[in-house]
Design a protein around this motif. Structure first.
Motif: not given
Length: 301
Positions: A147, A150-151, A183, A187, A191
């Motif tokens: 994560d 992804r953030t 997201a 998420g 996120l």
């Protein structure tokens, strides 16, 4: 002044004029070693940037040193000229390649460098788009298993599309909105918070009448956000956030996003039609009593 004039005449004269001839035995000045110049003045930024990526890519560089090299590169591209030079130095392809590195911290660093470089920098944005950078960052946002990575991918995407209508067009064409919706749906708290902030900001840009129409997204953007199911996805996310006493900032950003979406008729209808949202707002009021939700509650009533 008289001494200065004498110096100028003396140094401007040729050997055949009145100036005394130089001593033939005097040592000839030698060029300074470039390494000495670098030690005194520091290496040019272009050299430092290239060396940073060289270090990151070298198979024998320890992970901690790779992370430091990316930190250094990120600081260098905070300068708009250095960020613009990523393209002539042919560093963008190398940087984008790091998005798939085995080490999460390296992926984070590469996305961080990219996001900083393209922020409010038309030259860097153009180069990033040329190398399909937004598509690469969106793949990370959708598919990465970490994560935190992804953030940082969302930070990179946000830096590219904010106040950049051409970048936003490319983002939409690359299915960027479904990636952001994902997201919101699955998420982490951090996120989701950044996703809500980005959605709010994009709606504000679309509705900003003081900005010329050619420099901002049209009404199609908030309408698309409403029609794609973001309201239901947000309601479901809020159902999870209210169980976490530390999720106040994410909840506040979600409320801000939904309130901004109410400024459009399509958005207001989507919010009024979301029954799950009514229940979760009541529950959230008890968990986060200091966060203002009156405007949103009034629309739902």
């Amino acid at each position: 002044m008289e001494s200065l004039l004498k110096w100028a005449i003396l140094n401007g004269a040729t050997a055949g004029e009145d100036a005394p001839a130089r001593n033939a035995d005097a040592p000839v000045p030698q060029r300074l070693d470039p390494a000495v110049i670098d030690a005194i003045l520091g290496k040019p930024a272009s050299v430092q940037m290239t060396e940073c990526l060289d270090a990151v890519e070298h198979p024998e560089t320890p992970l901690e040193a790779r992370e430091v090299a990316l930190d250094d590169l990120e600081m260098l591209v905070e300068n708009i000229d250095n960020a613009s030079n990523l393209e002539p130095l042919n560093l963008w392809p190398r940087l984008l390649q790091l998005y798939s590195d085995a080490a999460p911290s390296v992926r984070i660093g590469a996305l961080w460098v990219s996001g900083t470089a393209v922020q409010h920098n038309p030259n860097a944005q153009k180069a990033f788009g040329k190398h399909n950078g937004v598509q690469s960052a969106l793949r990370v946002l959708q598919d990465d298993s970490v994560d935190a990575v992804r953030t940082k991918a969302l930070y990179c995407v946000s830096s590219f599309i904010r106040a950049n209508v051409h970048g936003l067009t490319e983002f939409v064409a690359s299915n960027g909105l479904p990636a952001v919706q994902l997201a919101v749906e699955n998420g982490s708290c951090a996120l989701r918070q950044k996703a809500f902030f980005l959605l709010h900001a994009l709606i504000d840009e679309a509705l900003d009448v003081e900005t010329p129409e050619e420099l901002r997204p049209g009404m199609y953007l908030p309408n698309a956000i409403a029609e794609l199911g973001f309201v239901d996805a947000t309601a479901n996310a809020l159902g999870e956030l209210v169980k976490d006493a530390n999720a106040g900032m994410a909840y506040e950003q979600a409320v801000g996003f939904l309130t901004a979406l109410c400024a459009t008729e399509t958005g207001k209808q989507a919010i009024q039609g979301c029954t799950a949202l009514r229940g979760v707002l009541g529950e959230a009021k008890a968990q986060f009593p200091d966060i203002e939700t009156d405007e949103l509650s009034q629309i739902l009533s």
